[in-house]
Write an enzyme that holds these catalytic residues in place. Structure first.
Site, mmCIF file in Angstrom:
data_model
loop_
_atom_site.group_PDB
_atom_site.id
_atom_site.type_symbol
_atom_site.label_atom_id
_atom_site.label_comp_id
_atom_site.label_asym_id
_atom_site.label_seq_id
_atom_site.Cartn_x
_atom_site.Cartn_y
_atom_site.Cartn_z
ATOM 1 N N LYS A 55 0.980 -1.127 -0.007
ATOM 2 C CA LYS A 55 -0.007 0.067 -0.084
ATOM 3 C C LYS A 55 0.817 1.321 -0.099
ATOM 4 O O LYS A 55 1.377 1.624 1.035
ATOM 5 C CB LYS A 55 -1.058 -0.092 1.262
ATOM 6 C CG LYS A 55 -2.109 0.686 1.156
ATOM 7 C CD LYS A 55 -2.158 2.155 0.622
ATOM 8 C CE LYS A 55 -2.039 2.943 1.983
ATOM 9 N NZ LYS A 55 -1.819 4.263 1.412
ATOM 10 N N GLU A 79 9.127 1.460 11.055
ATOM 11 C CA GLU A 79 10.213 2.451 11.012
ATOM 12 C C GLU A 79 9.525 3.722 11.197
ATOM 13 O O GLU A 79 8.722 4.130 9.971
ATOM 14 C CB GLU A 79 10.852 2.272 9.658
ATOM 15 C CG GLU A 79 11.788 0.983 9.843
ATOM 16 C CD GLU A 79 12.499 0.600 8.552
ATOM 17 O OE1 GLU A 79 12.344 1.302 7.523
ATOM 18 O OE2 GLU A 79 13.368 -0.192 8.277
ATOM 19 N N CYS A 118 13.297 10.987 6.962
ATOM 20 C CA CYS A 118 13.326 10.717 8.507
ATOM 21 C C CYS A 118 14.607 10.754 9.172
ATOM 22 O O CYS A 118 14.369 11.058 10.381
ATOM 23 C CB CYS A 118 12.981 9.257 8.567
ATOM 24 S SG CYS A 118 13.911 8.128 7.725
ATOM 25 N N GLU A 148 8.341 16.412 15.480
ATOM 26 C CA GLU A 148 8.877 16.406 14.069
ATOM 27 C C GLU A 148 8.158 17.158 13.005
ATOM 28 O O GLU A 148 6.946 17.120 12.985
ATOM 29 C CB GLU A 148 8.660 14.874 13.578
ATOM 30 C CG GLU A 148 9.334 14.460 12.252
ATOM 31 C CD GLU A 148 9.149 13.211 11.673
ATOM 32 O OE1 GLU A 148 7.929 12.644 11.777
ATOM 33 O OE2 GLU A 148 9.889 12.435 11.213
HETATM 34 P P1 NAD Z 1 2.038 8.263 7.265
HETATM 35 O O1 NAD Z 1 2.320 7.734 8.494
HETATM 36 O O2 NAD Z 1 1.039 9.573 7.288
HETATM 37 O O3 NAD Z 1 1.894 7.371 6.173
HETATM 38 C C1 NAD Z 1 2.484 6.241 5.818
HETATM 39 C C2 NAD Z 1 1.757 5.432 5.386
HETATM 40 O O4 NAD Z 1 0.761 4.759 5.938
HETATM 41 C C3 NAD Z 1 0.866 5.829 3.988
HETATM 42 O O5 NAD Z 1 0.889 4.687 2.936
HETATM 43 C C4 NAD Z 1 -0.607 6.030 4.699
HETATM 44 O O6 NAD Z 1 -1.615 5.795 3.769
HETATM 45 C C5 NAD Z 1 -0.653 4.695 5.670
HETATM 46 N N1 NAD Z 1 -1.667 5.018 6.705
HETATM 47 C C6 NAD Z 1 -1.807 6.032 7.345
HETATM 48 N N2 NAD Z 1 -2.869 5.709 8.421
HETATM 49 C C7 NAD Z 1 -2.917 4.438 8.328
HETATM 50 C C8 NAD Z 1 -3.617 3.518 9.356
HETATM 51 N N3 NAD Z 1 -4.554 3.967 10.221
HETATM 52 N N4 NAD Z 1 -3.802 2.255 8.994
HETATM 53 C C9 NAD Z 1 -2.749 1.746 7.976
HETATM 54 N N5 NAD Z 1 -2.185 2.593 7.045
HETATM 55 C C10 NAD Z 1 -2.046 3.986 7.149
HETATM 56 O O7 NAD Z 1 3.606 8.848 7.011
HETATM 57 P P2 NAD Z 1 4.092 9.857 5.637
HETATM 58 O O8 NAD Z 1 3.312 10.913 5.960
HETATM 59 O O9 NAD Z 1 3.679 9.261 4.582
HETATM 60 O O10 NAD Z 1 5.568 9.865 6.057
HETATM 61 C C11 NAD Z 1 6.229 10.872 6.745
HETATM 62 C C12 NAD Z 1 6.713 10.253 7.949
HETATM 63 O O11 NAD Z 1 7.390 8.807 7.780
HETATM 64 C C13 NAD Z 1 7.349 10.848 8.982
HETATM 65 O O12 NAD Z 1 7.115 10.613 10.207
HETATM 66 C C14 NAD Z 1 8.801 10.332 8.688
HETATM 67 O O13 NAD Z 1 9.854 10.479 9.783
HETATM 68 C C15 NAD Z 1 8.552 8.825 8.507
HETATM 69 N N6 NAD Z 1 9.736 7.938 7.953
HETATM 70 C C16 NAD Z 1 10.454 7.186 8.754
HETATM 71 C C17 NAD Z 1 11.316 6.389 8.060
HETATM 72 C C18 NAD Z 1 12.284 5.262 8.740
HETATM 73 O O14 NAD Z 1 12.941 4.493 8.365
HETATM 74 N N7 NAD Z 1 12.305 5.331 10.314
HETATM 75 C C19 NAD Z 1 11.553 6.553 6.737
HETATM 76 C C20 NAD Z 1 11.063 7.531 5.959
HETATM 77 C C21 NAD Z 1 9.803 8.055 6.569
#
Ligand code: NAD
Length: 486
Positions: free
Chosen positions: A178, A254, A288, A390
């Site tokens: 997804k 992550e 991130c 963040e």
């Molecule tokens: P997000 O959490 O908004 O979304 C990530 C994914 O989760 C998307 O595909 C979204 O549709 C899905 N999602 C959202 N709510 C959900 C739910 N309730 N159930 C299942 N799936 C759901 O994150 P984002 O805004 O896409 O990305 C930015 C974030 O990602 C930042 O916090 C960043 O630090 C983090 N990040 C972490 C790493 C790491 O390796 N630790 C790497 C990249 C980004």
């Protein structure tokens, strides 16, 4: 106009409900196409295809056949490099000059690195003495976990998705991905590559949609999903951990970060400034591992702030295809609103805006895009929300410090624990400080220098578990002990 369909059992299919949503380009907000939004039936079809594929030709393939196939996938991404590059840059707005070196090549490499690492990793074996004197032999045997749900974010869409799909497939699992609703293109395109390379139908599936009440939730709560790997915000991670509790499924998380950069007075100033420029501003600050809190030892504080400001002033904002541009827009107007609200909050909390702080005038053609100025603050109190939360934008706060002990406490004063960066030419001190960082990753005199054989993941609220190298084996396989009485 493009149509982004789900990829299920080797075919592109639309939503059974006919529901779609818009995909817009953050460069100028033009409509790129319509994305199908999966409902429960679509997700069910994808998960069942993945389950069935485990028992088909994929499940019977040897490790070396799988490795060969995944190497082909990597090669084919590289052959279609320009299409992946174009698709990624339209979805994210990031400069070609960056995606060409990071997103696409590393996205392809993920299919090679893991299959090779895993193929060469031995399983454990123990000899046990028994009272009859004959003994027994224990042999570890790894099998795939089954159907892996891969939920990925928008900041490095291809790279972070294949970072999970690569090892998942190398270990013999099947996947349902997804991708983020903001960046559907490269994951969709990967379906074509899988078919071209002869990956059996149902091994790689894609469903599009949002999180709660949409594809993300339907996928992570589906009872036939055996394990869930997620990259994204910590609050989303918490929702997914709850979903995974049902049926006691394995998780790999992550999540977010609020990473410190520590600059000691004995650093190589050129390296520290260049590295902090990258760690705070590359990918418009949407990494991130990025540094949002910079701590600089007092004797070099003024000089460092001045040099970093000069670096920011030289950043070149521009369209992805502008080869001189090294700074694109944020991923969406929604995210720009979030980042901009922190810019306003910083002023309310007492920050001195050293540079930036607003929305740039990009001219008529681009002003509808999600542009924002790279920003540096000083002068915030340690408990300011801008220091604690963040932001995930091109901004950092710089604060002076006086002692090693003080800076260690400041760096660790956060709920997050993803990465820390240390700049110093004193190796003993760098290592001593690195050992005390409450993070999963520390870079000394570098940043984002990744060896795919090493462990990757966060401490505290930045994640659960480690991926990378052989560490992925723990999550992507089930380890069975076979005890043979002799
Ligand atoms: P997000 O959490 O908004 O979304 C990530 C994914 O989760 C998307 O595909 C979204 O549709 C899905 N999602 C959202 N709510 C959900 C739910 N309730 N159930 C299942 N799936 C759901 O994150 P984002 O805004 O896409 O990305 C930015 C974030 O990602 C930042 O916090 C960043 O630090 C983090 N990040 C972490 C790493 C790491 O390796 N630790 C790497 C990249 C980004």
């Amino acid at each position: 106009m493009k149509e982004y369909k789900h990829f299920i059992n080797g075919d592109y299919v639309g939503s059974q409900s006919g529901k779609t949503f818009e995909n817009r380009c953050p460069v100028d907000n033009h409509l790129l196409g319509m994305v199908h939004e999966a409902d429960k039936q679509d997700v069910d079809l994808a998960v069942k295809s993945a389950k069935t594929a485990l028992k088909g030709p994929w499940g019977k393939m040897s490790q070396s056949q799988r490795t060969e196939l995944l190497n082909k996938v990597a090669d084919r991404i590289n052959e279609r490099f320009d299409e992946f590059l174009e698709a990624e840059c339209l979805d994210t707005g990031k400069p070609h000059s960056i995606a060409r070196h990071i997103d696409i090549p590393r996205g392809a490499a993920n299919f090679k690195a893991f299959s090779e690492t895993l193929a060469n990793h031995p399983t454990e074996s123990f000899r046990l003495d028994t009272p009859d004197g004959n003994g027994a032999v224990n042999v570890g045997h790894r099998t795939p976990k089954g159907v892996i749900a891969v939920v990925s974010p928008w900041n490095l869409p291809l790279l972070l998705m294949t970072w999970k799909v690569g090892p998942a497939l190398a270990c013999g699992n099947t996947v349902v991905v997804k991708p983020s609703e903001e960046t559907p293109a490269t994951t969709t395109l990967l379906g074509e590559v899988m078919n071209e390379c002869g990956v059996p139908a149902g091994v790689f599936n894609v469903v599009h949609g949002f999180g709660a009440g949409s594809a993300g939730e339907f996928l992570t709560t589906h009872p036939l999903v055996d394990a869930i790997t997620f990259t994204g915000e910590t609050s989303t991670g918490e929702a997914i951990v709850k979903a995974a509790a049902l049926g006691l499924r394995s998780i790999s998380m992550e999540c977010g970060g609020k990473n410190p950069g520590i600059v000691f007075a004995d650093c190589d100033m050129d390296k520290a400034v260049e590295g902090t420029m990258r760690s705070a501003f590359v990918n418009c600050g949407q990494v991130c591992l990025g540094t949002e809190r910079v701590y600089v030892e007092r004797p070099i504080f003024d000089e460092f702030v001045k040099r970093l400001k000069e670096g920011v002033a030289k950043l070149k904002l521009g369209r992805p295809e502008d080869e001189d541009a090294n700074f694109g827009p944020l991923v969406s107007l929604e995210h720009r609103n979030k980042v901009h609200s922190y810019y306003r909050l910083a002023i309310q909390e007492g920050a001195t805006v050293e540079i930036g702080g607003g929305i740039p005038d990009m001219g008529e053609a681009l002003n509808d895009g999600a542009w924002i100025e790279p920003t540096i603050w000083t002068g915030l109190p340690d408990d300011a929300r801008v220091i604690k939360e963040e932001i995930f934008g091109p901004c950092c706060h710089i604060r002076p410090f006086d002692t090693e002990e003080e800076v260690i406490a400041l760096a660790n004063d956060t709920d997050y624990g993803l990465a820390a960066t240390i700049w110093s030419e004193n190796s003993a001190r760098s290592i001593r400080v690195a050992e005390q960082m409450e993070t999963g990753l520390v870079w000394i005199n570098s940043w984002f220098l990744r060896d795919l054989r090493t462990a990757f993941g966060g401490a505290k609220q930045s994640g659960i578990g480690r991926e990378g190298g052989v560490h992925g084996l723990e999550f992507y396989t089930e380890l069975k002990n076979i005890c043979i009485k002799l």
